[in-house]
Every structure is written in C-alpha cells, then in structure tokens.
Write a protein that holds these residues in place. Structure first.
Motif, PDB file in Angstrom:
ATOM      1  N   LEU A 118       5.880  -4.743 -15.908  1.00 37.73           N
ATOM      2  CA  LEU A 118       5.472  -3.644 -16.792  1.00 37.73           C
ATOM      3  C   LEU A 118       3.967  -3.619 -17.042  1.00 37.73           C
ATOM      4  O   LEU A 118       3.490  -2.824 -17.856  1.00 37.73           O
ATOM      5  CB  LEU A 118       6.217  -3.754 -18.126  1.00 37.73           C
ATOM      6  N   GLY A 119       3.224  -4.460 -16.330  1.00 40.74           N
ATOM      7  CA  GLY A 119       1.783  -4.549 -16.521  1.00 40.74           C
ATOM      8  C   GLY A 119       1.001  -3.488 -15.770  1.00 40.74           C
ATOM      9  O   GLY A 119       1.539  -2.717 -14.962  1.00 40.74           O
ATOM     10  N   ASP A 120      -0.286  -3.466 -16.018  1.00 45.63           N
ATOM     11  CA  ASP A 120      -1.164  -2.458 -15.408  1.00 45.63           C
ATOM     12  C   ASP A 120      -1.239  -2.592 -13.894  1.00 45.63           C
ATOM     13  O   ASP A 120      -1.376  -1.583 -13.187  1.00 45.63           O
ATOM     14  CB  ASP A 120      -2.569  -2.563 -16.006  1.00 45.63           C
ATOM     15  N   ALA A 121      -1.170  -3.830 -13.381  1.00 44.08           N
ATOM     16  CA  ALA A 121      -1.278  -4.023 -11.933  1.00 44.08           C
ATOM     17  C   ALA A 121      -0.140  -3.320 -11.200  1.00 44.08           C
ATOM     18  O   ALA A 121      -0.342  -2.744 -10.124  1.00 44.08           O
ATOM     19  CB  ALA A 121      -1.287  -5.515 -11.600  1.00 44.08           C
ATOM     20  N   THR A 122       1.056  -3.359 -11.773  1.00 43.57           N
ATOM     21  CA  THR A 122       2.195  -2.686 -11.141  1.00 43.57           C
ATOM     22  C   THR A 122       2.032  -1.171 -11.210  1.00 43.57           C
ATOM     23  O   THR A 122       2.352  -0.456 -10.251  1.00 43.57           O
ATOM     24  CB  THR A 122       3.511  -3.114 -11.820  1.00 43.57           C
ATOM     25  N   ILE A 126       1.914   1.299  -7.901  1.00 41.82           N
ATOM     26  CA  ILE A 126       2.746   2.488  -7.684  1.00 41.82           C
ATOM     27  C   ILE A 126       1.872   3.719  -7.460  1.00 41.82           C
ATOM     28  O   ILE A 126       2.160   4.561  -6.592  1.00 41.82           O
ATOM     29  CB  ILE A 126       3.702   2.695  -8.870  1.00 41.82           C
ATOM     30  N   ALA A 127       0.783   3.825  -8.207  1.00 40.18           N
ATOM     31  CA  ALA A 127      -0.135   4.954  -8.017  1.00 40.18           C
ATOM     32  C   ALA A 127      -0.752   4.923  -6.621  1.00 40.18           C
ATOM     33  O   ALA A 127      -0.892   5.966  -5.960  1.00 40.18           O
ATOM     34  CB  ALA A 127      -1.229   4.919  -9.081  1.00 40.18           C
ATOM     35  N   THR A 128      -1.108   3.727  -6.146  1.00 39.62           N
ATOM     36  CA  THR A 128      -1.669   3.578  -4.799  1.00 39.62           C
ATOM     37  C   THR A 128      -0.638   3.963  -3.748  1.00 39.62           C
ATOM     38  O   THR A 128      -0.948   4.659  -2.771  1.00 39.62           O
ATOM     39  CB  THR A 128      -2.133   2.130  -4.569  1.00 39.62           C
ATOM     40  N   LEU A 129       0.595   3.517  -3.943  1.00 37.24           N
ATOM     41  CA  LEU A 129       1.670   3.860  -3.003  1.00 37.24           C
ATOM     42  C   LEU A 129       1.891   5.370  -2.953  1.00 37.24           C
ATOM     43  O   LEU A 129       2.078   5.946  -1.871  1.00 37.24           O
ATOM     44  CB  LEU A 129       2.968   3.157  -3.418  1.00 37.24           C
TER      45      LEU A 129
END
Length: 273
Positions: A118-122, A126-129
């Motif tokens: 649930l962190g910012d890295a995830t 997802i935004a990059t994907l």
C-alpha cells in the motif's frame, strides 16, 4: 497488439490485488505475489520483442514487490501444513507453542507486506505499468504476426523447463526441484498468455504445466516447512529446551518424508510415454 494487451491485463490484475490488501480480504497478499509473477513471466516471454531496458527495470521492481509478500505467504502455508501434520502423539503444549510462534510471525510479516503493497512505491509502479502498457517500446520484429512469433517464444520457455526436468532424480537437491517448479510456472503463464492466439495446443501446454506446478508446489511447501521447523528446533536447543526441540524434530521429519511420494509422482507423470 498482444504485448500491450498482456501488460494491461497484468496491470489490472495487480491493481485489483492491491485493492484486496487495502480492503483486508483473504488471500490478498498471495494474489499480489501471483500478479507480480505473472507480469514478470509475460515480460520474460516477450523479452526478444522489447526495446530498451524498461522491461528489466520493471521485472526488478515486480520481483521486489513479490519478495516483500513472500515471508507472509510462506508462513501462512507453513502454519497450515504444521496443523495438518500434528497427531495425537505430539505434546499438546509444545504444539500450542509452535503454532503460536508461527501465527505471531505471520501477523508481523503480513503487516510488513501490507505496508509495502500500500506504499508509494507500489502506486508509482502501477502508474509506470499503465503508461508503458499504453505504448510499449518494441523492436521491429514485434510487427510480425503473433501466430509466427508466439510458438518460438513458448517453445523457448518449454525447452528450459524440459532441460532441467530431465535432470531430476529422486535424490536431487531440494533447490533443483524448486527450480523446475519455477520453470513449470513460467511455462504455464506463457502458455496462458499465448492461448488466445495459439488455441488448444497452448491450452494443453498450460494444463500440463499447471499439473507439474501443483505437485512441485506441494513439494516446495514441505521443504519450506521442514526448514522453518529446523530453525525453530535450533532455537529451542539453544534455549535449553530439548523436549520442545524433540517435538519440532518429529514434525520436521514428517515434512521431509512427504517429499518422497511427491517426487515419485512427478517423475512418473513427467516420464509417462
């Protein structure tokens, strides 16, 4: 375009599993792990068609997310297996101590996993994907018909599996069996992705790979349980609790013994004419 479609589908699957974690749903952490693995498998399947280094970076980020979910999932499986292996001959107090320790470890690991998921890295991943799936950078050979390219890509995954599976013996090391399990999973995911184009042949390949994966997954679960119980037995011995260590040793041996029939079943099925 199959590459883009696979990335979109994989990203939606990952996004859904992250939502499951946010909602506290059962099996959510495991589904995040599965989603990461499927996306990594698709990126590996299409690697000869992808231009630049973006796929390598994505696979690394997905691997890190899957790893963050690994401890919780492993402890969940181990605790369930230990419960199944308990008999009336085991010391009830020792069993309660073991299960309490495993459950406490699972709760802590699940909390750490949820923080990562649930962190910012995830969210950034997802935004990059999403952005890449909208217009993936591909090599010119990606313009060839899928019916021409996919059989070669699927064959490559299948050959790697068979090369390693051919080497397995009943006495092969646990790590060798684990490697074949990972390769079977890769074949299954690759065949699933290819099935929309290649049809029944790919579906049959996926079904066979799923059978192998299931058997070898059970094998790996028993290996993981035995390793975890061995570590707990060592701790009990260090704390001068030989009786608890003895109970842990008995449980360990049951899981080690469970490997033999699974190995025999796999080899019989794999070498069947």
């Amino acid at each position: 375009m199959l590459v883009a479609a696979a990335l979109v589908q994989g990203t939606r699957r990952l996004e859904k599993s992250v939502g499951m974690v946010a909602n506290g749903e059962d099996d959510a952490i495991h589904q995040v792990r599965v989603s990461c693995r499927r996306l990594r498998s698709d990126l590996k399947l299409f690697r000869r068609l992808l231009a630049g280094d973006w796929a390598t970076e994505l696979r690394s980020d997905l691997a890190a997310l899957a790893q963050a979910c690994g401890e919780a999932r492993d402890l969940e499986v181990i605790a369930a297996l230990v419960r199944e292996s308990i008999t009336s001959e085991d010391n009830e107090e020792h069993v309660d101590t073991i299960l309490t320790a495993l459950t406490a470890g699972l709760d802590r690991a699940a909390g750490r996993s949820a923080d990562v998921v649930l962190g910012d890295a995830t969210k950034d991943l997802i935004a990059t994907l999403d952005a890449i799936a909208a217009a993936p950078d591909l090599k010119p050979k990606a313009d060839k018909p899928c019916s021409e390219v996919l059989p070669q890509l699927l064959q490559s995954a299948t050959e790697k599996f068979t090369q390693q599976a051919d080497r397995l013996k009943p006495w092969s090391a646990d790590d060798d069996w684990h490697e074949v399990r990972l390769l079977a999973k890769r074949v299954r995911y690759a065949a699933d992705t290819s099935a929309s184009v290649l049809g029944d042949e790919a579906k049959a390949t996926a079904a066979h790979a799923a059978t192998y994966q299931e058997l070898l997954g059970q094998h790996q679960d028993h290996c993981a349980a035995a390793d975890a119980l061995t570590a707990m037995a060592d701790d009990a011995a260090a704390q001068d609790d030989p009786e608890l260590s003895f109970t842990l040793g008995r449980l360990t041996e049951r899981h080690r013994a469970a490997r033999k029939p699974l190995r025999e079943q796999f080899l019989s099925l794999y070498h069947r004419p």
